[in-house]
Write a protein that holds these residues in place. Sequence first.
Motif, short mmCIF file in Angstrom:
data_model
loop_
_atom_site.label_atom_id
_atom_site.label_comp_id
_atom_site.label_asym_id
_atom_site.label_seq_id
_atom_site.Cartn_x
_atom_site.Cartn_y
_atom_site.Cartn_z
N GLY A 22 25.78 52.14 49.44
CA GLY A 22 25.10 53.03 50.41
C GLY A 22 25.71 54.42 50.42
O GLY A 22 26.39 54.83 49.48
N GLY A 23 25.46 55.12 51.50
CA GLY A 23 26.07 56.44 51.70
C GLY A 23 25.44 57.53 50.86
O GLY A 23 24.53 57.31 50.08
N GLY A 24 25.96 58.73 51.03
CA GLY A 24 25.48 59.86 50.24
C GLY A 24 24.17 60.43 50.76
O GLY A 24 23.64 59.97 51.76
N PHE A 25 23.67 61.43 50.03
CA PHE A 25 22.40 62.09 50.36
C PHE A 25 22.38 62.69 51.76
O PHE A 25 21.34 62.80 52.37
CB PHE A 25 21.23 61.10 50.20
CG PHE A 25 21.06 60.65 48.79
CD1 PHE A 25 20.52 61.50 47.84
CD2 PHE A 25 21.44 59.38 48.40
CE1 PHE A 25 20.36 61.08 46.53
CE2 PHE A 25 21.29 58.97 47.10
CZ PHE A 25 20.74 59.81 46.16
#
Lengths: 314, 271, 271, 255, 255
Positions: free
Chosen positions: B19-22
């Motif tokens: 997950g994570g980012g953006f």
Amino acid sequence: AAADKITVGALRFTSHAPSFVAFEKGYFTDEGLEVEFKFFQAAQPMAVAIASGDVDFGVTAISGGLINLADKGAIKVIGGALQEEPGIDGQIILVSKAAYDEGVTSPAKLKGRSFGITQAGSSFHYMASKIAEKEGFSTSDMKLVSLQKVGAIIGALKSGQVDSWSIVPHIAKALAKGPAVVQIGMVADYIPDYQVTTVFTSTENAETKPDLVKRFLAAFSKGADDFNAALVDKTAGEEGATAMVELIHKYVYADRPIEKAGPSIRNGAMRVNKGAALNLTNVTDQLNWFKSEGLVKDSITIETLVNTDYVETF
Amino acid sequence: MSDETVGNQITGKPVPYRGGGFLPKSRKIVAPIVFILIIAFWEWGCRTGFISPLILPAPSEAFDAFMNLVNSGLLWQHLAASLQRLLIGWFSGTMLGIIVGTLIGLFSIARSGLQPLVSAIFPIPKIALLPLFIIWFGIGEGSKVATILFGTFFPTVIATYGGIDNVDRGLIRMGQSFGLTRMSIIRKIILPGALPAILSGARISAAIAIILLVAAEMIAAEYGIGAYILIAGSLMATDQLITGVAILSCIGLIFAWIIGKAEKYFLKWRA
Amino acid sequence: MSDETVGNQITGKPVPYRGGGFLPKSRKIVAPIVFILIIAFWEWGCRTGFISPLILPAPSEAFDAFMNLVNSGLLWQHLAASLQRLLIGWFSGTMLGIIVGTLIGLFSIARSGLQPLVSAIFPIPKIALLPLFIIWFGIGEGSKVATILFGTFFPTVIATYGGIDNVDRGLIRMGQSFGLTRMSIIRKIILPGALPAILSGARISAAIAIILLVAAEMIAAEYGIGAYILIAGSLMATDQLITGVAILSCIGLIFAWIIGKAEKYFLKWRA
Amino acid sequence: MDLSLRHITHRYDEVEVLRDINLDIEQGQIVCIIGPSGCGKSTLLRMIGGLERPASGEVLQLGEPPADCLNPLTYIFQDFALLPWRTVEGNISLVLENHPLDAAAREEIIADVLARTKLSDFRKAYPRQLSGGMKQRVAIARALSVRPAVLLMDEPLSALDSQTRELLMDDLVDLWEKENYTAAYVTHNLAEAVRLGHKIVVLSRRPGEIRDIVEIDMPLSARTTENAELEAIQKRLWNLMRDEARAADMELLDE
Amino acid sequence: MDLSLRHITHRYDEVEVLRDINLDIEQGQIVCIIGPSGCGKSTLLRMIGGLERPASGEVLQLGEPPADCLNPLTYIFQDFALLPWRTVEGNISLVLENHPLDAAAREEIIADVLARTKLSDFRKAYPRQLSGGMKQRVAIARALSVRPAVLLMDEPLSALDSQTRELLMDDLVDLWEKENYTAAYVTHNLAEAVRLGHKIVVLSRRPGEIRDIVEIDMPLSARTTENAELEAIQKRLWNLMRDEARAADMELLDE
Ligand SMILES: Nc1ncnc2c1ncn2[C@@H]1O[C@H](COP(=O)(O)OP(=O)(O)OP(=O)(O)O)[C@@H](O)[C@H]1O
Ligand SMILES: Nc1ncnc2c1ncn2[C@@H]1O[C@H](COP(=O)(O)OP(=O)(O)OP(=O)(O)O)[C@@H](O)[C@H]1O
Ligand SMILES: [Mg+2]
Ligand SMILES: [Mg+2]
């Protein structure tokens, strides 16, 4: 050897005719120059274009912008072109009908009146100052209105929003024929030896390519001689004048029929200095005026602006 | 439960993280650093001659020009003249725009007749019309204010009726179902509902007003930041040019900040 | 049920209607009628002298000027020159804007460094920078295209990263949960999701490009609709001025129509 | 493949959201997670699927997923998470495009899952043309297409109207009867929980802790609507949660 | 005051939505209207409240509303329809401002309805700060403030999660016990219908026609969750509707 390619900046005005004549009559080719014209809407971008190296030679009035570009080491005045001369129709001082009716019938009455200019530091600004000086009041006694463009000044003058203006004869005469504008004087009476336009080039050309500059000036002078003969001194007869008008019409007012354009072209004819001689006295006066108005730095000398190696000065 | 867990512990491997980012975050300190670096490089370039004075004046020269302006007292005259034009033009353009936009948003007649007219006139470059403006409004403050008014009127009209179109029809039906009068519905439901759109229209029209200031002050302006820039341009005084442009930029930022404050205040009910 | 109904029929009164309204519809035929009326009134005003020729030329005069332009063949030269500048400038400005906007939308570094720069430069009036543009880009097509490019770049950047910010994070998490690669997520989820915003940015930047055409053609342009308008303005040839402005308006409408078509095509998945 | 959650604790900035969660999800079981609003159910499910990292504790995979499994831990979201610009088949092929499958194999999978969710007629439709129930069926088809080892469902029915919910719940039961999938199923709806769950985990208010785990042995197919035993369990769960649900509802959401 | 719907038929352009609806809503009764998606329930309710005009047929008011009634026919909407820019009290005062009440009277009404819906502590809160359940309570308070003769509710609970729904349903029952309001209550949820309805009107698919009217005599207070009779009615209703619900779900929404 192959011809040297140069770019000449021009406005579609009669005052640029010497270049057109030199081109059409092959004087440039005779000097081994292959000329390409670049046409501008205004003198200012032309000066900048010479500074940026896009254009090699140009003819225009001395303006604050031109002097500042010279100060940045980008351009040099190398010769004179259009010149006011008593006896020959030069720039004309105009007032609106409304102002005329209120009694502004001579330039002496311009005190307290508004005067149209394109921008601070333009030739119009200089003329207004000189008129004021000679009539014995100061520039600040007139209200100078900058309207950026000749067209805007015409509109403002016609609708009575500015009282007065001075402009080259072909525009002035056309305006004075209408009901809204009246002629009240000649600029030549105030600045008798006004060096209206000058020939200039980039500092680089002036200093490293003297040969090229000389050849350009030679061709330009020949064009100027033909032009003076045909339309200013009128020594070439009516036939010569007609031929000259036809030649110029290719470049100026090309979108109007020659019957309409012809008179405007003839009206616009002012003397172009023989041999592109430069009225250094007047140019110095102009420079000093710019300094006194605070438009350019006091440290700028006439040597910064003018390269006197090429033409006769007086 | 835990027995089994312990028994299997050896064979277990953690679930891979994917997950994570953006969610790019802008770090506040970076912006000033970037600005300082750019100005430092620019100054350095000018001093070493790497950037010729013809191309760009050094920031220090522009700053000198600015100090000249301050010391001569001219800055205030220029600012006062420009701000007056901006405020009068922008305010009246916005007010008229809101009124016309509301009419278009509410009435079929106005919508049918005015909307296409607005769409047709909006994209006309005001600068092309300057010669006509001089004749129509004179060379005094009239034509300058009119230029700015004209420029801000149209985007405000469009933002306003767009905002009204987007007001939740459910809220209007609710108002009707409680027997609210037409005026109450307009005042208490439609206009507040269109306010976010109107304010973001104001943001755009403020930017346009500042851009048009230069055009407006082409007409016979003695004082004004736009006039100062035009003179600087015609004299090729690039240091003054940069100074003038920077002042305009600041005016723009201040306007945006004020509108931001207004949004915070008027739209505090938003998430 | 019906017995009771019949029994009470006399005392019943219908529930008052209080719904409807607040849905202004624009009737298609009204717009052309309004246009024709305005032009007819204008023509009539000019013929009777009610509108002085100084204030506005008659539509018929403007039409004559237009026919002159067509017959002399100059129209195509002007149009070709302007369209070329518009298309090159707008296209490259938009492409660069999308690239930079995407970087700002995706990466913290780009966002921290570039976003404030974009916000600071965006509101600077391009017309003030013309003298510098001439020095930087010359007097050829370069500076004209650069003016338009500059003008369209910034709004596209802002529209693009705004669009990316608004892409539903739920869709991105969905992509991650199915193990899509970062590139796939950008290509298949983020960019299509930002497309509506990018297209509406294109609409705005097209309008700006047309407005800047006039400014761009202040620089040594021989041909071009902007140059034609400028010459007309400087000669106070109001008939030509109006013609030129009308041509720009038409170009604007055509651009908007093309973008509308593109929206219909690319966003056919929308409601 | 089983999953095991060990001592999961999580906080967002200052707010503790989950506290020491220990839980096993065994193959072939549906584990329902219920709890009041904001207690951390969705957060927990994101951690199980690797979309979020717990502040402490870990989620372990015990054993290997089946060899043909393309995406072991696969979500079905409350809001469907369909790409509006892709058709039904495009939305399914999206999640296959990243895997080394040839076009024919992909096509076969798509046709298969569409048939299993009775969507074959809607292959070319865009999401906007579908009702909520159909959209969620597409999301289910998409999830099935990657042959998941565990389905992670976050209130998959709560965006649907109650009749559609009823229909889809039947479909999920039928599907489980046929395929015996493993699932973690987050819901607010106690009726759903007692209908689908082999194990029902009850979380407390934030910070979410496990208050109770209820196991229901009755086979899914036997759980019809009129069932006293299930009613009793549901009632018990509701009594367990009522006060917390009320308190969660009365909270101001910001400030 | 009773309401009587007579031969109501409606069409939007070419689409017939409702066909010959005849229905009476008697004082003190809650009439639930159920039917598959898109059958015209909301349209019918809009007609009852005078927000839409039927193509043919009429809605009659039989008898006069009580004298102190400010807005006889008052809606509660599915999406709450609160003005986000007004606080809780502002949203209530909105609907009172048009009536000739002095400030004190208005203040008294607001305080009263807030107390009755247990919202007194949230007077100054903005809608964004409230959970869905609280928002709907505000909408109920607003509706009560105009002393309606008939409440018109369009799926008032379907935007809420199921636990909140449970809580609010209890509140509606309590309120009815105290005030005996008259209501037309549109819902998809059969459990709600059998819990709240004195009369349940079942509509067919579009064009909506009345398929059946089920009357339940049991007092509301007696209808607890474990109740075989209600279960039976609910099951019967579901059997009546299942196929239509499925068909409505499978429809493409445009083209
Ligand atoms: N990314 C985040 N940053 C900060 N706080 C968060 C974040 N995600 C969730 N929270 C907070 O964590 C708590 C738990 O959120 P979560 O969504 O897991 O609850 P939930 O049990 O799923 O609630 P619901 O029943 O409303 O879906 C909430 O108070 C929420 O506000
Ligand atoms: N303003 C309108 N114009 C055209 N068609 C409409 C309009 N309002 C509703 N319809 C159509 O009329 C039909 C009935 O709509 P309505 O909203 O009354 O159904 P419903 O029973 O409330 O459905 P749901 O259960 O989804 O709320 C639908 O097919 C809808 O598309
Ligand atoms: Mg959740
Ligand atoms: Mg409805």
